[in-house]
Design a protein around this motif. Structure first.
Motif, short mmCIF file in Angstrom:
data_model
loop_
_atom_site.label_atom_id
_atom_site.label_comp_id
_atom_site.label_asym_id
_atom_site.label_seq_id
_atom_site.Cartn_x
_atom_site.Cartn_y
_atom_site.Cartn_z
N PRO A 26 36.75 36.77 31.89
CA PRO A 26 36.16 37.91 31.73
C PRO A 26 35.23 37.81 30.39
N THR A 27 34.34 38.56 30.48
CA THR A 27 33.53 38.81 29.23
C THR A 27 34.31 39.49 27.94
N GLY A 28 35.20 40.32 28.33
CA GLY A 28 35.68 41.05 26.92
C GLY A 28 37.01 41.99 27.70
N GLY A 29 37.70 42.55 26.61
CA GLY A 29 38.69 43.33 26.96
C GLY A 29 39.82 42.73 27.14
N LEU A 30 41.10 43.42 27.28
CA LEU A 30 42.51 42.93 27.32
C LEU A 30 42.79 42.68 28.84
N GLU A 31 42.28 43.68 29.57
CA GLU A 31 42.76 43.87 31.15
C GLU A 31 41.78 44.44 31.91
N SER A 32 41.85 44.27 33.08
CA SER A 32 40.62 44.70 34.08
C SER A 32 41.04 46.11 34.34
N GLY A 33 42.60 46.42 34.39
CA GLY A 33 42.72 47.81 34.41
C GLY A 33 42.94 48.49 35.96
N ASN A 34 43.28 47.29 36.93
CA ASN A 34 43.39 47.60 38.15
C ASN A 34 44.90 46.90 38.45
N GLU A 35 45.50 46.14 37.70
CA GLU A 35 46.61 45.36 38.03
C GLU A 35 47.79 45.96 37.63
N THR A 36 49.03 45.66 38.44
CA THR A 36 50.33 46.16 37.93
C THR A 36 51.19 44.73 38.03
N GLY A 37 52.45 44.90 37.30
CA GLY A 37 53.47 43.98 37.54
C GLY A 37 53.15 42.70 37.15
N PHE A 38 53.40 41.54 37.89
CA PHE A 38 53.13 40.16 37.48
C PHE A 38 51.69 39.78 37.40
N ALA A 39 50.81 40.60 38.16
CA ALA A 39 49.49 40.33 38.37
C ALA A 39 48.88 40.82 37.24
N TYR A 40 49.48 41.85 36.50
CA TYR A 40 48.95 42.30 35.07
C TYR A 40 49.14 41.23 34.13
N VAL A 41 50.28 40.53 34.30
CA VAL A 41 50.48 39.63 33.13
C VAL A 41 49.54 38.53 33.47
N LEU A 42 49.26 38.13 34.61
CA LEU A 42 48.45 37.13 34.69
C LEU A 42 46.69 37.55 34.61
N ASP A 43 46.58 38.76 34.64
CA ASP A 43 45.43 39.33 34.43
C ASP A 43 45.03 39.38 32.75
N VAL A 44 46.16 39.51 32.01
CA VAL A 44 45.94 39.78 30.82
C VAL A 44 45.79 38.36 30.05
N ALA A 45 46.37 37.39 30.59
CA ALA A 45 46.48 35.79 30.25
C ALA A 45 45.14 35.46 30.18
N HIS A 46 44.53 35.97 31.69
CA HIS A 46 43.13 35.46 31.86
C HIS A 46 42.20 36.16 30.95
N HIS A 47 42.25 37.44 30.65
CA HIS A 47 41.56 37.95 29.25
C HIS A 47 41.63 37.28 27.91
N MET A 48 42.76 36.46 27.88
CA MET A 48 43.35 35.95 26.52
C MET A 48 42.43 34.73 26.32
N VAL A 49 42.26 33.94 27.40
CA VAL A 49 41.78 32.46 27.52
C VAL A 49 40.84 32.20 26.33
N LEU A 50 39.59 33.03 26.60
CA LEU A 50 38.30 32.81 25.54
C LEU A 50 38.79 33.12 24.25
N PRO A 51 39.19 34.30 24.10
CA PRO A 51 39.47 34.60 22.46
C PRO A 51 40.54 33.56 21.77
N VAL A 52 41.41 33.25 22.59
CA VAL A 52 42.66 32.13 22.14
C VAL A 52 41.84 31.11 21.73
N ILE A 53 41.02 30.55 22.50
CA ILE A 53 40.48 29.46 22.64
C ILE A 53 39.52 29.49 21.38
N THR A 54 38.86 30.55 21.04
CA THR A 54 37.94 30.63 19.61
C THR A 54 38.90 30.61 18.62
N LEU A 55 39.86 31.41 18.58
CA LEU A 55 40.69 31.43 17.20
C LEU A 55 41.43 29.87 17.05
#
Lengths: 360, 625
Positions: free
Chosen positions: A206-235
């Motif tokens: 994703p280009t930004g944000g912490l979540e897509s806003g559509n997921e719940t449960g484990f899918a939410y955790v994966l969604d957040v991890a997905h959003h974290m990849v690029l900012p974490v790599i940058t840091l």
């Protein structure tokens, strides 16, 4: 650390095993008790120092942000239909019409009870806004912290041990290059390449944000991890160099030491000499750096949080400064400073346990 | 030498191993997020949702944070725009030409003495909880703003001339005024449901963001909000004007404009606007993009230069340090005569602006004014030099020197955050320098403090203008001056003139639209001649949207206007979703490539981890040997 430390450590080991001191007045304590007392005195001094620093931060934060040439009320209402009476009313409501000394005393008084006031622009208690944004920052910068510390330590050790080799030169040069790269620029580059996609590389993240806003449960955790990849790599990319360089230089200092020659002479494997003997001693400066960085985890990364629209404290601080939302920036500044002071104090308190020379 | 075997040698090693393990785990998690089953970034939220539930979603990238969802507190453009979607207003603005049209009120008329306005409230508007929206809701909303200081933060200025507001019947609202007021069809106040809001205790702290969906009667119902992430609204199928075509509108926060443009390029958002416009570089890069339409319409802002006419308080006390030379109209006119506007529009705005003159942008045709040929201050450096000579500033060497022997040196306040200010500052330095005038460009993050202290000679100025021009005209009246020196005030740059004030009062009391427009034009003419203000350009609104997500959308003015920040809810209410299929091929293509790359990353990470573990185990075994 050098071989000079050995006698002190040996002495301590001797004292620990030989029992109480042989002679002395009846009131004399054992060396262990003396050490414990000295340590406690050391810890108390550090905690007192931290408390004094925190109070200084509290006072500084009040005056610091009042030096910003800006009018919060005018900034907040900029571009909107507001009468002079309304502006006056807002100034009164925010207490900006009070004399400076009165604003200061009520700020310090409230802050000591944990109340940093109400944000001008968000109409909510400052602490609520901080608590709201804190988890996002801890998640992002915390993850990045673990990764860049681990990567820095590992590569720092490897490069120092293979000093002068091609991999040493390459890794050091790469780390220095990434360290010099502005984080927002690298972030944008990653967005273009790995979020939008370029050439054969597809847009994977994703280009930004912490979540897509559509997921719940484990899918939410994966969604957040997905959003974290690029900012974490940058840091991680811009952050690991510091740990690498400190670890590398510290280990290089150790490498000529006699105790390592002795260890090798005993027939220990090179890998074992490095891990069991050299690295633990070389860890001390890196340990300090890691604690300093730990304090900065709370402060977040304003630029990276902005580029990736991460809803954390860094972004909140930026928004607070743009008004300026005085209660918000004061509260955030205090929290950031507290985190750094606490991390440093913790490092100070733990340091004597790793290096007994400290705190005596 | 005694060999020191560190007593806790195993500890750092295990700590290191934990760190490495955490790193590997995090990388694995990251890599796992691109394996099948997890939505790939390549698929836009709209498309992803369409697969789930068949809902059509319009995602708008926004740069601002929501300051409050309470219409009584909201100040920022995003928040007030969201209020427009959640709650109906008494009136709305026509999408074609901005004239007032029915909203919650179907008609409105003044009494003979011009002091009482009666609004007929429609009977086909319901709150989303099923209750009828009535005149009582409107009366309660206005009374609350009139009586509770905390509730007046956002819309207090609309009711300052109100004497009494009553609701004699569910469909009749009566507003009594202290003085006649022509802006009674431009009351941009969201009407809230009394039965919900009367339970609120402290209006200064209630942000309307705890219980979803939020009860409203606008074209959209707010269903979800996460601070600094998104605001979600679903279509109000029972909206009296008709249901919006998109099932959902999401305002998604992008704090960085370039990241927002990247999100549009990818299809992650359907629409992106600038703040206030996309930069020329962003617009140019998007113009050739497949499935992206760059929309450029006349902006509602003007870009001007303002001079300091002498800062003063309401009771006439002077303060500040504006250059006295600028009190001479000839000097002011000389400065403006030496500005080559065509060059500025061409080089600085890169064509995304039009030449300025009148104070109200031409986007509002009813109030558009242009100077006559004899009045016009065109580009004329020679004429400017003559005017300066006449004003007593002769050229001495390469400097203009006044009668007191001092060179004419000026300062201009510029917004450090606005690249246009800086670029134009450089041109002014050059052009005015040729006349012999020195210029210092003071770029600050926030210019409000020196501005309100009157500590400037010139300043870059600009306002967004509403369909009703009352507000931007009002900021030049004597009533807008500060009570105390250097304090916040409604004034823009301390203009206080009897002629202008009389015209202002006349336009406010004039209920005939044509006559009122004529007075407004006279005021613009006065401002132009005074030379205290000089409008350089009207920057265009530049924004972009994805045509594979939005089939059509209303601009305002409808013929060729803007989309974001309209006066009304036309854009999002009118937007029609594009048919499915178009543009999705690309996404699925990149999606499958993404899956392949994801799998490769996972395999590499796992293989690397395995290799490290095996090596570590072998080393331990060697040590044992």
């Amino acid at each position: 650390m050098t071989a000079d430390s050995t006698p002190a450590l040996v002495k301590q080991a001797d004292a620990d095993t030989d029992g109480p001191a042989p002679a002395g007045p009846p009131a004399a304590r054992s060396p262990r008790a003396r050490d414990t007392k000295a340590y406690l005195r050391y810890v108390a001094a550090k905690i007192l120092g931290a408390a004094v620093s925190l109070f200084a931060v509290l006072v500084t934060s009040f005056f610091l942000f009042r030096l910003i040439p800006s009018d919060p009320v005018k900034q907040m209402t900029g571009g909107r239909r507001v009468s002079s009476e309304q502006l006056e009313s807002l100034r009164h409501q925010f207490g900006l019409d009070q004399p400076m000394w009165k604003q200061f005393t009520s700020y310090v008084g409230d802050a000591l009870t944990g109340d940093f006031g109400t944000s001008y622009q968000f109409h909510a208690p400052v602490m609520d806004k901080i608590v709201e944004a804190l988890p996002a920052t801890l998640l992002l910068t915390g993850t990045a912290y673990v990764l860049y510390s681990a990567l820095g330590l590992w590569l720092g050790t490897r490069t120092a041990w293979r000093n002068g080799s091609t991999s040493d030169r390459f890794n050091t040069a790469l780390a220095l290059t990434l360290y010099s790269v502005p984080s927002f620029w690298l972030g944008l580059l990653l967005i273009i390449v790995f979020a939008v996609g370029i050439g054969p590389i597809p847009g994977m993240f994703p280009t930004g944000g912490l979540e897509s806003g559509n997921e719940t449960g484990f899918a939410y955790v994966l969604d957040v991890a997905h959003h974290m990849v690029l900012p974490v790599i940058t840091l991680v990319a811009v952050g690991y160099a510091q740990t690498l360089l400190v670890m590398r230089s510290s280990l290089l200092d150790e490498m000529g030491s006699d105790y390592l020659t002795t260890a090798r002479a005993k027939g220990l494997r090179d890998d074992s000499v490095r891990r069991k003997h050299a690295v633990p001693n070389a860890m001390l400066p890196t340990f300090t750096l890691m604690f300093v960085n730990l304090g900065h985890v709370v402060a977040g990364q304003i630029l990276v949080e902005t580029v990736f629209s991460w809803p954390g404290l860094g972004g909140l601080f930026y928004q607070g400064l743009s008004v300026p939302d005085l209660p918000l920036v004061q509260g955030l500044f205090f929290v950031f400073a507290t985190a750094v002071i606490l991390a440093n104090t913790l490092a100070d308190v733990l340091y004597p346990l790793l290096d007994p020379r400290v705190g005596r | 030498m005694v060999e020191r075997v560190p007593p806790h040698a195993a500890q750092p090693r295990s700590r290191l191993r934990i760190l490495l393990a955490s790193g590997a785990a995090a990388l694995g998690l990251a890599a796992a997020s691109v394996v099948p089953g997890v939505p790939l970034g390549a698929a836009s939220p709209q498309q992803a949702q369409a697969a789930d539930s068949g809902k059509s979603t319009l995602t708008v990238a926004v740069a601002q944070s929501v300051d409050s969802l309470s219409p009584f507190l909201a100040q920022k453009l995003l928040s007030t725009s969201v209020s427009r979607l959640m709650y109906d207003f008494l009136t709305n603005y026509d999408v074609k030409d901005n004239h007032a049209i029915p909203g919650l009120a179907t008609k409105w008329e003044p009494s003979a003495d011009k002091l009482t306005w009666t609004y007929t409230i429609r009977s086909d508007s319901k709150w989303s909880d099923g209750q009828q929206a009535t005149a009582e809701d409107a009366a309660w909303t206005f009374n609350k703003i009139m009586t509770d200081e905390a509730a007046a933060q956002s819309n207090g200025s609309f009711v300052t001339n109100f004497k009494k507001v009553t609701a004699p019947s569910p469909t009749k609202l009566v507003i009594e005024l202290k003085e006649p007021q022509a802006t009674m069809a431009a009351l941009d106040v969201p009407i809230v449901p009394k039965h919900v809001w009367e339970k609120v205790g402290d209006f200064s702290k209630f942000n309307n963001d705890t219980k979803f969906p939020i009860v409203g009667n606008g074209p959209f119902i707010l269903t979800d909000y996460k601070v600094d992430q998104y605001v979600k609204l679903k279509a109000n199928k029972d909206f009296w004007r008709g249901s919006p075509k998109f099932d959902e509108v999401v305002f998604k926060t992008y704090k960085d404009q370039d990241a927002a443009v990247a999100a549009l390029r990818k299809g992650e958002v359907s629409f992106v606007a600038g703040s206030p416009a996309l930069t020329p570089a962003q617009a140019a890069s998007l113009k050739g993009e497949k499935n992206v339409k760059v929309n450029e319409g006349p902006g509602r802002r003007f870009f001007a230069l303002a001079t300091n006419p002498g800062a003063q308080t309401k009771d006439g006390k002077k303060f500040g340090n504006g250059n006295k030379a600028l009190l001479d109209q000839k000097v002011r006119q000389a400065l403006f005569l030496s500005i080559d506007r065509d060059t500025l529009i061409d080089k600085v705005f890169q064509g995304h602006a039009v030449n300025g003159a009148g104070y109200i942008p031409p986007r509002f045709p009813a109030y558009k004014w242009e100077p006559s040929a004899s009045q016009k201050l065109g580009y004329g450096p020679a004429k400017a030099a003559k005017l300066l000579d006449q004003a007593g500033y002769k050229l001495k060497g390469d400097q203009r020197v006044g009668k007191d022997g001092k060179p004419l040196d000026l300062r201009i306040l510029c917004h450090a955050t606005d690249p246009n200010d800086k670029a134009i500052g450089k041109y002014l330095k050059e052009w005015w320098g040729k006349l012999g005038i020195g210029l210092k460009v003071d770029c600050l993050d926030d210019v409000s403090v020196p501005w309100y202290a009157g500590e400037y000679d010139l300043a870059f100025d600009g306002w967004s203008v509403n369909p009703d021009p009352d507000f931007v005209l009002g900021i030049h009246t004597c009533a807008a001056l500060p009570v105390k020196a250097k304090a916040s005030a409604a004034t823009d740059n301390f203009i206080c003139d009897k002629t202008y004030d009389e015209l202002y009062k006349k336009q406010l009391a004039e209920y005939d639209p044509a006559k009122r427009a004529d007075i407004v034009k006279q005021m613009q003419s006065w401002l132009y001649d005074s030379g205290y203000m000089n409008v350089i350009a009207y920057p265009n609104a530049v924004e972009a949207y994805r045509t594979d997500q939005i089939k059509s959308i209303s601009t305002m003015p409808e013929a060729a206007g803007n989309i974001y920040g309209q006066d009304g809810y036309w854009s999002w209410w009118s937007a029609v979703p594009a048919g499915s299929g178009d543009g999705t091929d690309n996404d699925s293509g990149s999606g499958s490539t993404g899956i392949v790359i994801g799998i490769v990353v996972v395999v590499v990470v796992l293989a690397g981890g395995g290799f490290l573990l095996m090596r570590r185990r072998r080393t331990t075994a060697d040590d044992r040997e």
